[in-house]
Design a protein around this motif. Sequence first.
Motif, short mmCIF file in Angstrom:
data_model
loop_
_atom_site.label_atom_id
_atom_site.label_comp_id
_atom_site.label_asym_id
_atom_site.label_seq_id
_atom_site.Cartn_x
_atom_site.Cartn_y
_atom_site.Cartn_z
N LYS A 6 0.97 -1.28 -0.10
CA LYS A 6 0.59 0.11 0.09
C LYS A 6 1.12 1.39 -0.25
O LYS A 6 0.79 2.08 -0.85
CB LYS A 6 -0.58 -0.30 1.06
CG LYS A 6 -1.78 -0.76 1.37
CD LYS A 6 -3.13 -0.93 2.42
CE LYS A 6 -3.99 -2.10 2.28
NZ LYS A 6 -4.37 -2.15 3.45
N LYS A 7 1.82 1.10 0.74
CA LYS A 7 2.94 2.60 0.95
C LYS A 7 3.70 2.74 -0.43
O LYS A 7 3.43 4.25 -0.85
CB LYS A 7 2.85 2.85 2.28
CG LYS A 7 4.81 3.51 2.39
CD LYS A 7 5.40 3.49 3.79
CE LYS A 7 6.63 4.13 3.41
NZ LYS A 7 6.71 4.10 4.98
N ILE A 10 0.72 1.17 -3.76
CA ILE A 10 -0.56 1.60 -4.35
C ILE A 10 -0.79 3.23 -3.88
O ILE A 10 -1.98 3.51 -4.85
CB ILE A 10 -1.43 0.69 -3.72
CG1 ILE A 10 -1.88 -0.56 -3.81
CG2 ILE A 10 -3.25 0.83 -3.90
CD1 ILE A 10 -2.35 -1.64 -3.19
N HIS A 11 -0.47 3.92 -3.04
CA HIS A 11 -0.91 5.12 -2.35
C HIS A 11 0.10 5.97 -3.85
O HIS A 11 -0.17 7.33 -3.45
CB HIS A 11 -0.61 5.51 -1.08
CG HIS A 11 -1.39 4.37 -0.18
ND1 HIS A 11 -3.13 4.89 -0.66
CD2 HIS A 11 -1.43 3.60 0.57
CE1 HIS A 11 -3.72 3.55 0.48
NE2 HIS A 11 -2.76 3.29 1.09
N ARG A 12 1.01 5.25 -4.29
CA ARG A 12 1.60 6.37 -5.22
C ARG A 12 1.62 6.30 -6.40
O ARG A 12 1.94 7.03 -7.28
CB ARG A 12 3.69 6.00 -5.39
CG ARG A 12 3.77 5.76 -4.05
CD ARG A 12 6.04 5.89 -4.11
NE ARG A 12 6.03 5.43 -2.52
CZ ARG A 12 7.40 5.30 -2.29
NH1 ARG A 12 8.45 5.35 -3.50
NH2 ARG A 12 7.96 5.97 -1.61
#
Length: 56
Positions: A6-7, A10-12
């Motif tokens: 996620k870090k 996905i969040h980027r």
Amino acid sequence: TNRLVKKELIHRNVYTNVEQLRSDVNRYVWWYNHRRLHSTLGYLSPVEFTQQGKTL
């Protein structure tokens, strides 16, 4: 590992379809297991660690 996916992935990124997300996750998992060095594993990748017959 879910937190890292996620870090670091996905969040980027912005995904417009599931196929692109799936492709990026597959590439990330391959990198994580084959290339990323883990301090807990003596700075080896998980694949290198298990190929050397080591266990935690």
